[in-house]
Design a protein around this motif. Structure first.
Motif, mmCIF file in Angstrom:
data_model
loop_
_atom_site.group_PDB
_atom_site.id
_atom_site.type_symbol
_atom_site.label_atom_id
_atom_site.label_comp_id
_atom_site.label_asym_id
_atom_site.label_seq_id
_atom_site.Cartn_x
_atom_site.Cartn_y
_atom_site.Cartn_z
ATOM 1 N N GLY A 97 0.792 -1.219 0.000
ATOM 2 C CA GLY A 97 0.000 0.000 0.000
ATOM 3 C C GLY A 97 0.829 1.276 0.000
ATOM 4 O O GLY A 97 0.308 2.353 -0.280
ATOM 5 N N ALA A 98 2.136 1.172 0.320
ATOM 6 C CA ALA A 98 2.991 2.372 0.289
ATOM 7 C C ALA A 98 3.492 2.552 -1.136
ATOM 8 O O ALA A 98 4.434 1.887 -1.555
ATOM 9 C CB ALA A 98 4.149 2.221 1.267
ATOM 10 N N LYS A 99 2.843 3.478 -1.878
ATOM 11 C CA LYS A 99 3.130 3.624 -3.309
ATOM 12 C C LYS A 99 4.393 4.445 -3.555
ATOM 13 O O LYS A 99 4.588 5.475 -2.938
ATOM 14 C CB LYS A 99 1.956 4.326 -4.004
ATOM 15 N N GLY A 100 5.214 3.954 -4.468
ATOM 16 C CA GLY A 100 6.406 4.709 -4.848
ATOM 17 C C GLY A 100 7.692 4.009 -4.454
ATOM 18 O O GLY A 100 7.689 2.873 -3.974
ATOM 19 N N ASP A 101 8.803 4.720 -4.702
ATOM 20 C CA ASP A 101 10.127 4.185 -4.377
ATOM 21 C C ASP A 101 10.611 4.769 -3.054
ATOM 22 O O ASP A 101 10.501 5.979 -2.834
ATOM 23 C CB ASP A 101 11.130 4.552 -5.473
ATOM 24 N N PHE A 102 11.181 3.908 -2.239
ATOM 25 C CA PHE A 102 11.648 4.344 -0.925
ATOM 26 C C PHE A 102 13.072 3.869 -0.687
ATOM 27 O O PHE A 102 13.370 2.694 -0.890
ATOM 28 C CB PHE A 102 10.762 3.773 0.189
ATOM 29 N N ALA A 103 13.914 4.790 -0.245
ATOM 30 C CA ALA A 103 15.243 4.394 0.224
ATOM 31 C C ALA A 103 15.069 3.975 1.673
ATOM 32 O O ALA A 103 14.783 4.797 2.536
ATOM 33 C CB ALA A 103 16.206 5.569 0.116
ATOM 34 N N MET A 104 15.177 2.683 1.916
ATOM 35 C CA MET A 104 15.040 2.166 3.278
ATOM 36 C C MET A 104 16.441 2.157 3.893
ATOM 37 O O MET A 104 17.304 1.366 3.488
ATOM 38 C CB MET A 104 14.432 0.767 3.255
ATOM 39 N N ILE A 105 16.652 3.073 4.816
ATOM 40 C CA ILE A 105 17.994 3.329 5.336
ATOM 41 C C ILE A 105 18.111 2.736 6.744
ATOM 42 O O ILE A 105 17.456 3.212 7.680
ATOM 43 C CB ILE A 105 18.271 4.851 5.355
ATOM 44 N N PRO A 154 16.117 11.282 -7.703
ATOM 45 C CA PRO A 154 15.016 12.209 -7.434
ATOM 46 C C PRO A 154 13.673 11.466 -7.394
ATOM 47 O O PRO A 154 13.461 10.506 -8.133
ATOM 48 C CB PRO A 154 15.076 13.189 -8.609
ATOM 49 N N GLY A 155 12.803 11.927 -6.494
ATOM 50 C CA GLY A 155 11.484 11.306 -6.380
ATOM 51 C C GLY A 155 11.450 10.117 -5.436
ATOM 52 O O GLY A 155 10.409 9.498 -5.251
#
Ligand SMILES: [Zn+2]
Length: 439
Positions: free
Chosen positions: A181-189, A372-373
């Protein structure tokens, strides 16, 4: 550029560097050192190099060049790899470049990031760039066997009085929809990781012949104990501050009820805990200490009741319950079944790093510039990385490699057909350059 980078990484893959328990022949690791010297000559010409039993430590002196350097940057990862069993489309140590990818064991874990890190510095050195503060590189040949490379190096650094403002190791990556459900790209740090202990559970009896068995023989007791652990909640379940922060950062990219709850995780803690516990073993493991039973031993004969039987539990302890209290909880449970516990390896407890600190911000800024994004979120690793040892010399250990991974690529790590996109190498190099320049 892509092709040149891919060729270099391919050469690194072709050097087989599988680590194994009790390894004494370090020849292949030294061959890998030689390859690095050949591939990154400019960097090696300015760095001081130390060999710690096959593991590498390098110092690129900065302008300030203090003795001892108190606040440098440590970029780290490992160059040993796990075995490559199973059926591979491209042989695991061929480093074949095909269909826009470099194939082979270690392309993601961890030679891809190692390549990007060293290439970033190699180019900066070639341009005549000198960092403000010391930049260090560490790459162990024992990470995959939970060995002592990074452990001994961190002790050496500590003895020398070195402290690091920032340590950056492997761990997180860029993922699309990291939770449903979390839409988009995420840098999981990654800002921390759970501790890892090995515990032996021993059940004893008088032994005897299998033809007239008494009740509750050792294996039966071990079975009952494991079944009890499997169905009950003996460990503390909590939403830790870092998980709350992760949920808050993902919430704006979600919709409906779950978005509302995740935006205020403390308020909706009972609901979120229930959802996470049910959604996947990984999500559940973020909330508490876990224990997995991995090995077992009974008697030596089919018709012999063991006078002693044992199982091994691999425990991953949460930050809120910690090493001691987690071991205490499982020892108490074992006692109920007349089982003794022996801690084979208590593991290493490392703290969570501050996601409001400068180190985390530098990673966020570099992600923002190069990808970006992409939104950023701190998270907690359930697995272990070598950076846990570096908490001896830094309070800011960040675990992130700048690669966008698909589900299929995630599954290929320690599995079959490990591969990295050729096109992802340029941004990865840019990412490390941004970090080094802005440090
Ligand atoms: Zn790794």
């Amino acid at each position: 550029m892509n092709e040149r980078y891919a060729e270099k990484l391919s050469r690194m893959i072709q050097k087989e560097t599988v680590s194994a328990d009790g390894q004494t022949d370090l020849g292949k690791f030294y061959e890998f050192h030689d390859l690095l010297r050949e591939l990154f000559p400019a960097l090696f010409s300015v760095c001081q190099f130390r060999d710690h039993n096959g593991s590498i430590l390098m110092r690129w002196p900065g302008k300030e060049h203090p003795e001892p350097a108190k606040q440098g940057l440590l970029l780290m990862n490992h160059f040993d790899v796990v075995e490559a069993a199973g059926e591979w489309e491209h042989p695991p140590f061929s480093g074949e470049i095909a269909d826009g990818r470099v194939w082979g064991r270690g392309t993601l874990d961890d030679k891809g990031p190692l390549f990007a890190m060293l290439q970033a510095a190699e180019e900066l050195v070639s341009e005549g760039f000198v960092p403000e503060k010391d930049i260090w590189f560490e790459s162990a040949c024992t990470e995959e066997i939970m060995g002592e490379g990074a452990d001994t190096i961190s002790k050496w650094l500590q003895e020398q009085g070195y402290r690091f403002e920032m340590v950056l190791d492997e761990g997180g990556a860029i993922l699309t929809e990291p939770i449903g459900g979390a839409k988009g790209d995420f840098a999981m740090i990654g800002v921390g990781e759970k501790g890892c202990a090995d515990i032996k559970f021993i059940a004893k009896s008088q032994g005897g012949h299998a033809s007239a068995p008494p009740k509750n023989t050792p294996l039966v007791r071990l079975g009952k104990f494991m079944s009890y652990i499997d169905r009950s909640e003996i460990f503390d379940v909590q939403l830790s501050p870092v998980i709350c922060e992760m949920l808050r950062r993902l919430a704006p990219h979600m919709e409906g009820m779950s978005a509302k709850a995740m935006a205020q995780p403390e308020r909706f803690a009972p609901l979120i805990k229930r959802i996470m516990a049910k959604s996947s073993p990984t999500a559940g493991a973020l909330l508490k200490t876990t224990i997995a039973f991995t090995r077992a031993c009974g008697s030596g004969g089919n018709n012999v009741i063991p006078d002693e039987a044992w199982v091994i539990g691999n425990m991953r302890y949460s930050h809120h319950q910690g090493q001691e209290k987690s071991i205490e909880a499982v020892t108490k449970a074992a006692k109920r079944y007349g089982i003794e516990t022996e801690v084979l390896d208590p593991g290493f407890e490392s703290p969570v790093s501050d996601w409001n600190g400068r180190a985390f911000r530098l990673v966020e800024e570099a992600v923002g510039k190069v990808f970006p994004g992409t939104a950023c979120s701190p998270y907690l690793m359930t697995g272990a990385s070598d950076s846990r040892f570096m908490s001896r010399v830094s309070s800011s250990c960040i675990r992130f490699a700048p690669f966008h991974l698909s589900d299929e690529q995630m599954a290929s790590i320690h599995g079959c057909n490990e591969n990295v996109d050729v096109r992802s190498l340029v941004p990865a190099v840019q990412f490390y350059q941004t970090i080094i320049r802005s440090f």
